[in-house]
Design an enzyme around this catalytic site. Structure first.
Site, PDB file in Angstrom:
ATOM      1  N   CYS A  40      61.424  -0.807  22.791  1.00 28.57           N
ATOM      2  CA  CYS A  40      62.961  -0.306  23.999  1.00 28.57           C
ATOM      3  C   CYS A  40      63.263  -1.038  23.570  1.00 28.57           C
ATOM      4  CB  CYS A  40      62.718   1.047  24.515  1.00 28.57           C
ATOM      5  SG  CYS A  40      64.333   1.167  25.916  1.00 28.57           S
ATOM      6  N   CYS A 168      59.763   7.308  26.367  1.00 32.38           N
ATOM      7  CA  CYS A 168      61.732   6.658  26.991  1.00 32.38           C
ATOM      8  C   CYS A 168      62.550   7.443  25.889  1.00 32.38           C
ATOM      9  CB  CYS A 168      61.888   5.308  26.727  1.00 32.38           C
ATOM     10  SG  CYS A 168      63.010   4.647  27.496  1.00 32.38           S
TER      11      CYS A 168
HETATM   12  N1  LIG Z   1      70.091   5.176  30.412  1.00 31.24           N
HETATM   13  C1  LIG Z   1      68.946   5.061  30.154  1.00 31.24           C
HETATM   14  O1  LIG Z   1      68.300   6.377  30.274  1.00 31.24           O
HETATM   15  C2  LIG Z   1      68.110   4.132  28.772  1.00 31.24           C
HETATM   16  C3  LIG Z   1      66.907   4.465  28.461  1.00 31.24           C
HETATM   17  C4  LIG Z   1      66.874   3.808  27.263  1.00 31.24           C
HETATM   18  C5  LIG Z   1      67.357   2.575  26.780  1.00 31.24           C
HETATM   19  N2  LIG Z   1      68.796   2.394  27.574  1.00 31.24           N
HETATM   20  C6  LIG Z   1      69.644   1.161  26.213  1.00 31.24           C
HETATM   21  O2  LIG Z   1      69.586   2.432  25.158  1.00 31.24           O
HETATM   22  C7  LIG Z   1      70.113   1.223  24.397  1.00 31.24           C
HETATM   23  C8  LIG Z   1      69.586   1.096  23.190  1.00 31.24           C
HETATM   24  O3  LIG Z   1      69.076   1.245  23.227  1.00 31.24           O
HETATM   25  P1  LIG Z   1      67.363   0.512  22.118  1.00 31.24           P
HETATM   26  O4  LIG Z   1      66.314   0.670  22.297  1.00 31.24           O
HETATM   27  O5  LIG Z   1      67.875   2.023  20.838  1.00 31.24           O
HETATM   28  O6  LIG Z   1      67.946  -0.377  21.647  1.00 31.24           O
HETATM   29  P2  LIG Z   1      68.399  -0.926  19.808  1.00 31.24           P
HETATM   30  O7  LIG Z   1      68.289  -2.535  19.949  1.00 31.24           O
HETATM   31  O8  LIG Z   1      66.982  -0.095  19.428  1.00 31.24           O
HETATM   32  O9  LIG Z   1      68.831  -0.892  19.246  1.00 31.24           O
HETATM   33  C9  LIG Z   1      70.755  -0.093  19.186  1.00 31.24           C
HETATM   34  C10 LIG Z   1      71.901  -0.715  18.245  1.00 31.24           C
HETATM   35  O10 LIG Z   1      73.397  -1.093  18.616  1.00 31.24           O
HETATM   36  C11 LIG Z   1      73.579  -1.401  17.400  1.00 31.24           C
HETATM   37  N3  LIG Z   1      74.633  -2.289  18.133  1.00 31.24           N
HETATM   38  C12 LIG Z   1      74.808  -3.366  18.359  1.00 31.24           C
HETATM   39  N4  LIG Z   1      76.473  -3.590  18.725  1.00 31.24           N
HETATM   40  C13 LIG Z   1      76.795  -2.965  18.345  1.00 31.24           C
HETATM   41  C14 LIG Z   1      78.575  -2.062  18.006  1.00 31.24           C
HETATM   42  N5  LIG Z   1      79.238  -2.742  18.540  1.00 31.24           N
HETATM   43  N6  LIG Z   1      79.018  -1.295  18.012  1.00 31.24           N
HETATM   44  C15 LIG Z   1      77.238  -0.110  17.671  1.00 31.24           C
HETATM   45  N7  LIG Z   1      76.170   0.050  17.142  1.00 31.24           N
HETATM   46  C16 LIG Z   1      76.244  -1.759  17.833  1.00 31.24           C
HETATM   47  C17 LIG Z   1      72.917  -2.620  16.943  1.00 31.24           C
HETATM   48  O11 LIG Z   1      72.804  -2.851  15.083  1.00 31.24           O
HETATM   49  C18 LIG Z   1      71.514  -1.371  17.475  1.00 31.24           C
HETATM   50  O12 LIG Z   1      71.478  -0.241  16.021  1.00 31.24           O
HETATM   51  C19 LIG Z   1      69.581  -0.267  25.382  1.00 31.24           C
HETATM   52  O13 LIG Z   1      70.941  -0.801  26.082  1.00 31.24           O
HETATM   53  C20 LIG Z   1      68.873   0.505  26.653  1.00 31.24           C
HETATM   54  O14 LIG Z   1      68.686  -0.739  27.123  1.00 31.24           O
HETATM   55  C21 LIG Z   1      68.962   3.514  28.003  1.00 31.24           C
HETATM   56 ZN   LIG Z   2      63.445   2.279  27.143  1.00 32.87          ZN
END
Ligand SMILES: NC(=O)c1ccc[n+]([C@@H]2O[C@H](COP(=O)([O-])OP(=O)(O)OC[C@H]3O[C@@H](n4cnc5c(N)ncnc54)[C@H](O)[C@@H]3O)[C@@H](O)[C@H]2O)c1
Ligand SMILES: [Zn+2]
Ligand SMILES: [Zn+2]
Length: 370
Positions: A40, A168
């Protein structure tokens, strides 16, 4: 016992895959032989320092495995049980748990230190030091010891290399759309950022009956994948999406906007709110750097259009109920977990896996242990 784990010793360095010493489970704890762990983006926040958890720390919080040994007073698990970990423990007793918000369990307060819940000590050690555990789990390891509050028992026939993702990413994304956004049949939903979380927000919005789902990501591969998971339209940026959403909704804009970018950015909020309809809701699921407090936002627009901004942790649900529910949807073919796994890696290649994530190559990279 000795086992292998990926440890982060300092901010800005790579994961160090090394032999560690693991103590047996104490009261209320469980030793689990890991089968698989998703990679993640949240672990990357440890590397960049955006999430200032205490180091050294074993990474990983999206894991599944098989119980090898239970400590004293664990009555409901036995060796051989298949389990998924919840990245927030659920005690079942605190006010949040008791009111059906176990994603906000009071035990979550222990995450920053990463020590065992029961006594704030470590079962994991290396180089003469105690190691913390990402989300009290440390799934970038062949074995780990965790508190029973983090463990969810699942059916034995489910593939652990897919089930791990429900610990997650799947629950977080799906719940962001279903619970936090409260997507309704006929809604127009925008998802910003198509990674492991965003793809599942798309799937959640689809299952909740959204009429249109607009997936935004700068990476073309991500936009293509979003269409496979149920998006109806895509755009490369929030700015590009504005005329599209305007045209699709005859100017009413999106009922729900879900933010799931790799790193949250307070400067993007005004643009995201411009995509949001009157009485619409923006859900902040992506993690922002801990020190970021400035956002760009028209509060006049918020008032005049009665817009809402809400945060969402672990999909705003009850992982102990939602994880089995989502695995049931997978079993029935209504939720795609197989398509989330772009590439698998051995533990030794954890840094390569994260490089692929940064390069936008993976929906999810998954570590497989044997
Ligand atoms: N709130 C929660 O409970 C929780 C749980 C898990 C993960 N998260 C968070 O969620 C987020 C996403 O995690 P993930 O594992 O899917 O990440 P990831 O890196 O797999 O995916 C993120 C995506 O966002 C895109 N991106 C980046 N900048 C962008 C923009 N300006 N506009 C549009 N798209 C954009 C990237 O190209 C990528 O495809 C992270 O910040 C992670 O820490 C939160
Ligand atoms: Zn996570
Ligand atoms: Zn609780």
């Amino acid at each position: 016992m000795k086992t292998k784990a990926a440890v982060l010793w300092e901010v800005g360095t790579e994961w160090s895959v090394e032999e560690i010493e693991l103590d047996p489970p104490k009261d209320g704890e469980v030793l689990v032989r890991m089968a698989a762990s998703g990679m993640c983006h949240s672990d990357e926040h440890l590397v960049t320092g955006d999430l200032p958890f205490e180091l050294p720390i074993i990474g990983g919080h999206e894991g599944a495995g098989i119980v090898e040994e239970v400590g004293p007073n664990v009555s409901w698990l036995k060796p051989g049980d298949h389990v998924v970990f919840g990245f927030i423990p659920a005690c079942g007793k605190c006010p949040s748990c008791a009111t059906g918000h176990s994603n906000l369990c009071d035990l979550g307060a222990y995450l920053g230190l990463g020590r065992q819940i029961a006594d704030q000590t470590s079962r994991h050690h290396a180089r003469g030091k105690d190691l913390g555990l990402m989300c009290l789990l440390g799934t970038f390891a062949h074995h780990t010891v965790v508190n029973e509050a983090s463990v969810i028992k699942i059916d034995d026939d489910l593939p652990l290399d897919k089930a791990c993702l429900v610990g997650c990413g799947v629950t977080t994304g799906w719940g962001s759309a279903v619970y936090a956004a409260e997507t309704q049949p006929g809604d127009t939903v925008v998802v910003v950022g198509i990674g492991g979380i965003g793809c599942n927000a798309v799937q959640g919005a689809r299952l909740a009956g959204a009429k249109r789902i607009i997936a935004i990501d700068p990476v073309e591969f991500k936009r293509e994948k979003a269409m496979e998971f149920g998006a109806t339209h895509t755009a490369a940026s929030v700015e590009d999406a504005f005329p599209l959403v305007q045209e699709l909704t005859w100017g009413q804009m999106a009922n729900k906007v879900i933010l799931t970018m790799g790193v949250g950015d307070g400067q993007i909020l005004a643009g995201a709110m411009a995509l949001t309809a009157k009485r619409g809701r923006a859900v902040v699921t992506n993690i922002h750097p801990a020190l970021e407090i400035d956002v760009k936002l028209s509060l006049l627009d918020l008032t005049l259009m009665e817009k809402q901004v809400v945060g969402s942790l672990f999909g705003s649900g009850n992982p102990r109920a939602d994880i089995p529910k989502l695995l049931g949807l997978y079993r029935e073919g209504q939720l795609d977990l197989d398509g989330l796994v772009t590439k698998t890696y051995p533990l030794e290649d954890v840094n390569e896996g994260y490089q692929d994530m940064r390069d936008g190559k993976n929906i999810r990279g998954v570590l497989l242990y044997d």
